[in-house]
Scaffold this active site. Structure first.
Site, PDB file in Angstrom:
ATOM      1  N   THR A 271       6.681  -0.050  14.387  1.00 27.61           N
ATOM      2  CA  THR A 271       5.786   0.842  14.238  1.00 27.61           C
ATOM      3  C   THR A 271       6.198   2.379  14.152  1.00 27.61           C
ATOM      4  O   THR A 271       7.336   2.809  14.585  1.00 27.61           O
ATOM      5  CB  THR A 271       4.705   0.887  15.083  1.00 27.61           C
ATOM      6  N   ALA A 272       5.305   3.201  13.346  1.00 25.68           N
ATOM      7  CA  ALA A 272       5.567   4.644  13.189  1.00 25.68           C
ATOM      8  C   ALA A 272       6.269   5.228  14.535  1.00 25.68           C
ATOM      9  O   ALA A 272       7.112   5.969  14.667  1.00 25.68           O
ATOM     10  CB  ALA A 272       4.643   5.384  12.699  1.00 25.68           C
TER      11      ALA A 272
ATOM     12  N   GLY B 186       8.439  10.890   8.634  1.00 24.23           N
ATOM     13  CA  GLY B 186       9.609  10.467   9.762  1.00 24.23           C
ATOM     14  C   GLY B 186      10.399   9.625   9.275  1.00 24.23           C
ATOM     15  O   GLY B 186      10.056   8.460   8.662  1.00 24.23           O
TER      16      GLY B 186
ATOM     17  N   MET C  22      -2.655   8.931  12.152  1.00 26.40           N
ATOM     18  CA  MET C  22      -3.892   9.457  11.433  1.00 26.40           C
ATOM     19  C   MET C  22      -4.349  10.659  12.026  1.00 26.40           C
ATOM     20  O   MET C  22      -5.870  10.677  12.014  1.00 26.40           O
ATOM     21  CB  MET C  22      -4.754   8.346  11.346  1.00 26.40           C
TER      22      MET C  22
ATOM     23  N   LYS D 233      -4.950   2.629  -0.316  1.00 26.64           N
ATOM     24  CA  LYS D 233      -5.207   2.557   1.260  1.00 26.64           C
ATOM     25  C   LYS D 233      -4.723   4.281   1.613  1.00 26.64           C
ATOM     26  O   LYS D 233      -4.504   4.283   2.772  1.00 26.64           O
ATOM     27  CB  LYS D 233      -4.699   1.700   2.081  1.00 26.64           C
TER      28      LYS D 233
ATOM     29  N   ASP E  76       0.860  -1.093  -0.165  1.00 25.70           N
ATOM     30  CA  ASP E  76       0.159   0.034  -0.030  1.00 25.70           C
ATOM     31  C   ASP E  76       0.954   1.161  -0.098  1.00 25.70           C
ATOM     32  O   ASP E  76       2.090   1.244  -0.018  1.00 25.70           O
ATOM     33  CB  ASP E  76      -1.147   0.016   1.103  1.00 25.70           C
TER      34      ASP E  76
HETATM   35  N1  SAH Z   1       0.929   0.244  10.664  1.00 22.84           N
HETATM   36  C1  SAH Z   1       1.390   1.372  10.671  1.00 22.84           C
HETATM   37  C2  SAH Z   1       0.369   2.473  10.789  1.00 22.84           C
HETATM   38  C3  SAH Z   1      -0.682   2.544   9.755  1.00 22.84           C
HETATM   39  S1  SAH Z   1      -1.769   3.956  10.044  1.00 22.84           S
HETATM   40  C4  SAH Z   1       2.487   1.440  11.982  1.00 22.84           C
HETATM   41  O1  SAH Z   1       2.501   0.383  12.426  1.00 22.84           O
HETATM   42  O2  SAH Z   1       3.282   2.447  11.758  1.00 22.84           O
HETATM   43  C5  SAH Z   1      -0.936   5.251   9.100  1.00 22.84           C
HETATM   44  C6  SAH Z   1      -0.517   6.347   9.901  1.00 22.84           C
HETATM   45  O3  SAH Z   1       0.856   5.931  10.618  1.00 22.84           O
HETATM   46  C7  SAH Z   1      -0.247   7.595   9.262  1.00 22.84           C
HETATM   47  O4  SAH Z   1      -1.536   8.278   9.142  1.00 22.84           O
HETATM   48  C8  SAH Z   1       0.808   8.344  10.241  1.00 22.84           C
HETATM   49  O5  SAH Z   1      -0.120   8.705  11.492  1.00 22.84           O
HETATM   50  C9  SAH Z   1       1.607   7.206  10.649  1.00 22.84           C
HETATM   51  N2  SAH Z   1       2.917   7.062   9.873  1.00 22.84           N
HETATM   52  C10 SAH Z   1       3.430   5.801   9.271  1.00 22.84           C
HETATM   53  N3  SAH Z   1       4.606   6.108   8.999  1.00 22.84           N
HETATM   54  C11 SAH Z   1       4.802   7.247   9.083  1.00 22.84           C
HETATM   55  C12 SAH Z   1       5.757   8.108   9.065  1.00 22.84           C
HETATM   56  N4  SAH Z   1       7.161   7.615   8.297  1.00 22.84           N
HETATM   57  N5  SAH Z   1       6.003   9.595   9.377  1.00 22.84           N
HETATM   58  C13 SAH Z   1       4.809   9.940  10.172  1.00 22.84           C
HETATM   59  N6  SAH Z   1       3.842   9.267  10.126  1.00 22.84           N
HETATM   60  C14 SAH Z   1       3.593   7.840  10.023  1.00 22.84           C
END
Ligand code: SAH
Length: 268
Positions: A135-136, A216, A187, A74, A52
Site C-alpha cells: 500500500t502507498a 512516491g 487522498m 477512477k 485504473d
Molecule cells: N489502494 C491504494 C490507495 C488508493 S487511494 C493503496 O493501497 O495504496 C489513492 C490514493 O493513494 C492517492 O490519492 C494517494 O493519496 C495515495 N497514493 C497511491 N500511490 C501513491 C504514490 N505513489 N505516491 C503518493 N501517494 C500515493
C-alpha cells in the site's frame, strides 16, 4: 537456489471451456520492482486486464503485448467507468470464460474499493482471488526515509482518507490529534489546510513535522516537508502532481538522516 514449489503459479494452463475467474491484484505504489512475485506471474497468464490510473505505465509495460487492456479510470471526478459498470464488466468477462486481471494501485483492500468489487463477484458466483500489494503508506514512507513507527516517537500509525465530504472532513479529530502516533492521509491534498488546522485545534502541537510526498517510489518522487503550521503554504507554492500522500508525526523528522532513495537518485 531451489525455489520450485514456492513459485508455482496455481492457475490452470488455459481458461478455455471453463468459466473464467477474476484476480484482484494490488500493484504497489508505482515502482515495478515492488510488485509481488504472484502479481508478476498472473500478469503473464491473464486474458484481459482492467486497470485504473494509479497503475503506472512501467507496470503496464510488463504485460504481454497482445493482452487485451481496458482502462477504467477512477481519477477524481473523471471515472471512465462508474463503479457498477466496472463490477458488471468483470462479471461479464469472467462469464465468457476469460481469466480477468483487475489491477489496482497499492493494495486492493486499502482505500481501493476492492471489497465492493469482489462482493459483486461473490454475488454473481464468479471465482476470484485477491493478491495483496504494497500500500502507498508503506511503499512511499520507505522511499521517503520515514519509518512509520519508532520506539521513541510513534507507537501507533493510523491510515485515514482525507477525501472531502460535503466540504468538510469527517474524521475523529480528538483521536487523530493524540501525540506519539503517525498519521498517513490518503487522498488528502485538497483538504490539507483543513486537516492541519483541525489537528492543531484538537491539541496536536503546531510544530509537529509533516510532509507531502508526490508520486512516491517513482523517479518523479518529490517530498515537501514542514510542520502543521507551515506545510499548507509550502505545498501551495510547490505545485505538486498527483498522487500525493500526507505523513504527519515526529517520525517525519528522521527523513533528514534516512532519506536513502533521493540521495541515491541524486548520485545517479
Ligand atoms: N489502494 C491504494 C490507495 C488508493 S487511494 C493503496 O493501497 O495504496 C489513492 C490514493 O493513494 C492517492 O490519492 C494517494 O493519496 C495515495 N497514493 C497511491 N500511490 C501513491 C504514490 N505513489 N505516491 C503518493 N501517494 C500515493
Amino acid at each position: 537456489m531451489e525455489m520450485g514449489p514456492v513459485l508455482s503459479i496455481r492457475t490452470p494452463a488455459t481458461s478455455e471451456g471453463s468459466s473464467g475467474e477474476v484476480y484482484l491484484v494490488g500493484t504497489g505504489p508505482g515502482d515495478p520492482d515492488l510488485l509481488t512475485v504472484r502479481a508478476c506471474r498472473l500478469m503473464q497468464h491473464a486474458d484481459v486486464v482492467l486497470y485504473d490510473h494509479l497503475v503506472s505505465d512501467e507496470i503496464l509495460n510488463l504485460l504481454p503485448a497482445l493482452i487485451e487492456r481496458i482502462y477504467v479510470g477512477k481519477q477524481r471526478n473523471n471515472h471512465a467507468l462508474r463503479q457498477e459498470q466496472i463490477n458488471q464488466r468483470m462479471v461479464d468477462l469472467a462469464r465468457s470464460g476469460k481469466r480477468v486481471l483487475r489491477l489496482k494501485g497499492g493494495d486492493p483492500f486499502v482505500f481501493g474499493r476492492g471489497g465492493e468489487e469482489i462482493e459483486s463477484l461473490a454475488q454473481a458466483g464468479i471465482r476470484f482471488e485477491v493478491v495483496p500489494g504494497i500500500t502507498a503508506a508503506l511503499g512511499v514512507a520507505a522511499y521517503a526515509g520515514i519509518p512509520l513507527t519508532h520506539r521513541n516517537h510513534a507507537q501507533a500509525c493510523t491510515f485515514v482518507t482525507g477525501q472531502l465530504k460535503d466540504g468538510s472532513m469527517n474524521l475523529d479529530w480528538p483521536a487523530l490529534a493524540r501525540p506519539n502516533q503517525t498519521l498517513v492521509v490518503y487522498m488528502g491534498l485538497l483538504g490539507l489546510s483543513v486537516l492541519c488546522g483541525k489537528l492543531v485545534e484538537n491539541g496536536r502541537s503546531p510544530a509537529t513535522p509533516a510532509a507531502v510526498i508526490q508520486q512516491g517510489t517513482t523517479s518523479a518522487q518529490r517530498v515537501i516537508a514542514g510542520t502543521l503550521t507551515t506545510l499548507p503554504a509550502l505545498v501551495d507554492e510547490a505545485g505538486l502532481q498527483p498522487p500525493t500522500l500526507i505523513v504527519i508525526g515526529e517520525v517525519v523528522r528522521l527523513r533528514e538522516k534516512l532519506n536513502w532513495f533521493e540521495a541515491k537518485r541524486n548520485l545517479a
